[in-house]
Scaffold this active site. Sequence first.
Site, short mmCIF file in Angstrom:
data_model
loop_
_atom_site.label_atom_id
_atom_site.label_comp_id
_atom_site.label_asym_id
_atom_site.label_seq_id
_atom_site.Cartn_x
_atom_site.Cartn_y
_atom_site.Cartn_z
N LYS A 140 0.77 -0.84 -0.65
CA LYS A 140 -0.09 -0.25 0.23
C LYS A 140 0.91 1.16 0.06
CE LYS A 140 -3.51 2.22 2.77
NZ LYS A 140 -4.67 1.55 4.07
N SER A 185 -9.84 1.43 2.91
CA SER A 185 -8.67 2.14 1.78
C SER A 185 -7.69 0.99 1.06
CB SER A 185 -8.39 3.50 2.79
OG SER A 185 -7.35 2.75 3.89
N SER A 207 -9.06 -1.30 6.68
CA SER A 207 -9.02 -1.10 5.70
C SER A 207 -8.46 -2.61 5.19
CB SER A 207 -8.61 -0.04 5.79
OG SER A 207 -8.44 1.51 5.94
N1 GLN Z 1 -13.48 3.26 6.47
C1 GLN Z 1 -12.38 3.55 7.73
C2 GLN Z 1 -11.95 5.55 7.65
O1 GLN Z 1 -12.37 5.47 7.25
C3 GLN Z 1 -11.13 2.75 8.26
C4 GLN Z 1 -10.08 3.10 6.84
C5 GLN Z 1 -8.94 2.09 7.54
O2 GLN Z 1 -8.65 1.35 7.71
N2 GLN Z 1 -8.04 3.05 6.71
O3 GLN Z 1 -11.53 5.42 8.93
#
Ligand code: GLN
Length: 474
Positions: free
Chosen positions: A77, A152, A176
């Site tokens: 990532k 994400s 994510s």
């Molecule tokens: N959807 C969650 C957020 O926007 C989790 C994102 C993540 O785990 N980086 O914070």
Amino acid sequence: MTKSYTSLGEIKSEIAIGKITVEKLVQGYIANITANSHLNAFNEVFENEALTRAIEIDARIGQGTAGKLAGMVIAIKDNICYKGHKVTASSKILKDFTSVYSSTIVERLLAEDAVIIGRCNCDEFGMGAANENSYFGPVKNHADETRVSGGSSGGSAVAVQANMCHAAIGTDTGGSVRQPAAFCGLVGLKPTYGRISRHGIIAYASSFDQVGPITRSVEDAALLLEVMAGNDEYDGTLSSTAVPSFSKEIKAPGVKKIAYLQEALSSPGVDAEIKNTLVNYIDKLRAEGHTVKPIAFDYLDYMVPAYYILAMAEASSNLSRYDGVHYGYRSPAATDLASTYKRSRSEGFGKEVKRRIMLGTFVLSAGYYDAYFSKAQKVRRLIREKTDAILQEYDFILIPTAPEPAFAIGKLEKDPVVTYLSDIFTVQASLTGAPAISLPAGNNSKGLPLGLQLITKHFDEQELLNFSKYFLEL
Ligand code: GLN
């Protein structure tokens, strides 16, 4: 086109009989990346470097000196630092930034002879659940290109889904790794908080952030976990708990007690086919002799608010370092110190990131700290205690990973709170620090992958992996 392998074990046996080489594998993945570039999974492909490393690793395999990840071609990532390579967190504010050191996990993966083929698109600073908050645009789901990848770590998931690499590394703050894995039909593991070093990972919300693998098999998740996990003097939150050889110790799980959340079946917000899938698995598990019981979780409605208050507060603090002075984007229109800060941050951050910085600053401000931040911390404690109590009685909590399968690109609710609520099933493990895994549970009637999630006790990844392997074979 390289065929898709379920596990590194399969790749290794083909290497052993001379059917494939790491170089050929990398060539195949690069061909797939080129053929699927419209999916937008990669922010950059390290083509030449990956090929050079592959040739070196083939030589080491020949000499019998290769590491345990030899043959594993992975993507990372784009919030994971790799020395000498760009790292952007899919943000304009870092779009020209080059890592000056490697994260601990990159060093450990390379030391075991993984090939890193590129860096993957994601939501800006990890903030989102659809990969639609990336400066570089959304990632398309390979199962249906009109739909999102999840997020994400959306690019990481699609890179594996479309066989552009064998496995990928994401980060999971509130879901994510697990949610995009579910949207793409893959295994996504969020280890216990404190299991894997966060040194060299671009911070979003430090008391939640964890690194996790996205793979096609439980064995590969176990292997990547054991390589990445363990003490690191650069991350003070790491536990000194011993790291087992997870991949070697996978065994049949025995008879278990499993709790599932009643609301997952009764709530109108959960997709009907996901409910059916959960019911099917509950029936199968019962038929196999396991105890499976419904539980109520009193704090369900407080989980998403507590998560977002705390994550935004931490984000507002972590992202204060992007000021146009130290590094990253500086507005060409800046004329003095104040305008350097204001313009660089206004122009460099995307809309969702700015929203979260403002809300995070608000909940931490003198007048509202007690009402929001401090209260959310107390709620977090209650959620942790209640979850721990459930896990004293049961071995696992079984819930969907997400309330619905991958949705259409651009469909996302205009009201961000509605979007935040879709994290309902992933934030419990994030708030409590418990390990959790998303497992592929077949496709729905439209051919979209569905995922189910298992949560267990802190540092009990071995049990989680044992049961996961068994679960996938049910
Ligand atoms: N959807 C969650 C957020 O926007 C989790 C994102 C993540 O785990 N980086 O914070």
